[in-house]
Enzyme design. Structure first.
Site, PDB file in Angstrom:
ATOM      1  N   CYS A  10     122.871  33.809 114.923  1.00 46.40           N
ATOM      2  CA  CYS A  10     121.626  34.039 114.194  1.00 46.40           C
ATOM      3  C   CYS A  10     121.169  32.785 113.450  1.00 46.40           C
ATOM      4  CB  CYS A  10     121.779  35.202 113.219  1.00 46.40           C
ATOM      5  SG  CYS A  10     122.571  34.797 111.660  1.00 46.40           S
ATOM      6  N   TYR A 240     105.075  25.157  89.057  1.00 46.46           N
ATOM      7  CA  TYR A 240     105.503  25.986  90.189  1.00 46.46           C
ATOM      8  C   TYR A 240     106.197  27.233  89.628  1.00 46.46           C
ATOM      9  CZ  TYR A 240     105.298  21.192  92.136  1.00 46.46           C
ATOM     10  OH  TYR A 240     104.940  19.904  92.471  1.00 46.46           O
ATOM     11  N   GLU A 261     100.821  27.951  88.795  1.00 50.56           N
ATOM     12  CA  GLU A 261     101.311  28.441  90.085  1.00 50.56           C
ATOM     13  C   GLU A 261     100.128  28.650  91.025  1.00 50.56           C
ATOM     14  OE1 GLU A 261     102.940  29.842  93.299  1.00 50.56           O
ATOM     15  OE2 GLU A 261     104.280  29.263  91.656  1.00 50.56           O
ATOM     16  N   ASP A 309     109.989  23.401  89.405  1.00 50.05           N
ATOM     17  CA  ASP A 309     110.813  24.093  90.403  1.00 50.05           C
ATOM     18  C   ASP A 309     110.017  24.192  91.706  1.00 50.05           C
ATOM     19  OD1 ASP A 309     112.660  25.606  91.745  1.00 50.05           O
ATOM     20  OD2 ASP A 309     112.460  27.396  90.516  1.00 50.05           O
ATOM     21  N   CYS A 336     115.809  23.097  95.183  1.00 51.53           N
ATOM     22  CA  CYS A 336     116.564  23.737  96.261  1.00 51.53           C
ATOM     23  C   CYS A 336     116.623  22.839  97.487  1.00 51.53           C
ATOM     24  CB  CYS A 336     115.955  25.091  96.618  1.00 51.53           C
ATOM     25  SG  CYS A 336     114.223  25.022  97.119  1.00 51.53           S
TER      26      CYS A 336
END
Length: 394
Positions: A10, A240, A261, A309, A336
């Site tokens: 997957c 963000y 945002e 972020d 991230c």
């Protein structure tokens, strides 16, 4: 550590079959290689139990060659659906709900959607669960105009799983890799659920961004707010901001918080979240973060601390340039994407900032992804431009 039988098919978990301690060692070495040039990276913060941590579960639906309804993620680098009954990183209750939906489709004779022919009904199912509240949202994504026997189907689903607080019907009949379409209709409940994070209550709708690993998110946000070392009188930007999680959590330590945002659904939720948590020193703007920061810089607004972020691709030339023009005393960068973080840190440290701390978090066990919190402080002795924005960011 047991190995998932779907491992490497997957494409969701690249570290399957590896002990968790070995996963953390690999991630630590990668962060040191990418980021130690800015500041020696601290020891990665892992999970006590790295299984079944995802509070957001998505399955695509189709039929196999025998006509059986199957669901799961797409095979790596393809559009073939892998039938998955037990994923090691997805919330167990959410997976049970998807199993029930598969059975109900057969009972109600509802056909799955065929992307090649455009024929059929159910295309995807998205389940979101508040780990703290236990509330569940089920989003049924269809490629047709209506869900046949919709009321009876939803009634049967909720009777089987009373933890479901709302069911949303999403329309997506386009040939696209996007899961959700633009139009929605609430079939049951309010159209949103609530969860608790860092002591605050947050409303979550189908399209709002909300971190998928809540236990690690609390540790990450606590670290970010601790790095900011707010004293109660600062003006803070939450860039963000999504549904306002970081800004709301930081609001009790700041004088004023400004969230920005681009997603209008997230901003709507953020404003409601601030009201329901009785936060009066925060305001939200629905705008591109780079454009918003450029306007603030042009007005020479005084900003003390910026939380940022961005998505995995990192920030933009416009945002980072405006950020350096605003000259906040501290920048807390939540990332991230380690590669884009390294790129953006190069820009910031070349334009008047010093990287003081970098703390990695394992938000996504069994995958190669890593989250970091970096603290930067303004270098008052050297605020000149060492690098051009275009050369560093692009």
């Amino acid at each position: 550590m047991r190995k998932c039988r779907h491992a490497f098919q997957c494409g969701g978990c690249s570290y399957q079959g590896m002990s968790y301690s070995d996963q953390l060692k690999i991630k630590q070495k990668k962060m040191a290689r990418l980021l130690d040039r800015f500041r020696p990276v601290q020891s990665i913060i892992g999970m006590e139990d790295p299984l079944y941590y995802r509070n957001k579960v998505h399955h695509a639906f189709t039929k196999d060659r025998s006509g059986n309804i199957i669901s799961g993620p797409y095979e790596a680098k393809s559009h073939w659906i892998i039938h998955v009954d037990d994923c090691m990183i997805e919330d167990k209750i959410s997976q049970e709900i998807i199993h029930t939906i598969r059975k109900l489709l057969k009972s109600f004779r509802i056909k799955t959607y065929d992307e090649d022919t455009g024929y059929g009904v159910l295309r995807h199912v998205l389940i979101r669960r508040g780990f703290s509240t236990g509330e569940v949202m089920a989003v049924l994504v269809i490629g047709s105009r209506e869900l046949p026997s919709g009321k009876a189907f939803v009634k049967a689903l909720v009777e089987a799983h009373p933890e479901i607080k709302t069911v949303v019907l999403n329309y997506n009949d386009k040939k696209t890799s996007m899961i959700l379409g633009e139009r929605e209709k609430v079939l049951y409940g309010s159209g949103y659920i609530y969860d608790m994070l860092c002591g605050f209550k947050f409303r979550i709708s189908s399209k709002s961004f909300y971190q998928v690993n809540p236990s690690q998110t609390e540790k990450l946000y606590d670290t970010a707010i601790r790095y900011a070392a707010l004293k109660g009188n600062e003006t803070v930007i939450d860039a963000y901001c999504g549904i306002g999680t970081i800004g709301i959590a930081a609001s009790k330590y700041a004088g004023k918080v400004i969230g920005v945002e681009l997603n209008p659904d997230a901003v709507k939720d953020a404003k409601i979240n601030a009201k329901e948590n009785n936060i009066e020193n925060i305001e939200f703007y629905n705008e591109d973060a780079g454009v918003f920061m450029t306007k603030l810089a042009a007005k020479k607004e005084k900003i003390d601390v910026v939380f940022m972020d961005p998505t995995r691709s990192g920030s933009t030339v416009k945002f980072l340039s405006s950020l350096c023009r605003l000259k906040p005393e501290k920048i807390v960068y939540i990332s991230c994407g380690p590669e884009s973080l390294a790129r953006d840190l190069k820009f910031l440290t070349g334009n008047g900032y010093i990287c003081k701390k970098i703390q990695p978090f394992d938000m996504f066990p069994f995958t190669e992804h890593i989250e970091n919190v970096a603290l930067l402080s303004r270098n008052k002795e050297n605020s000149g431009n060492k690098y051009s924005a275009e050369a560093v960011v692009n």
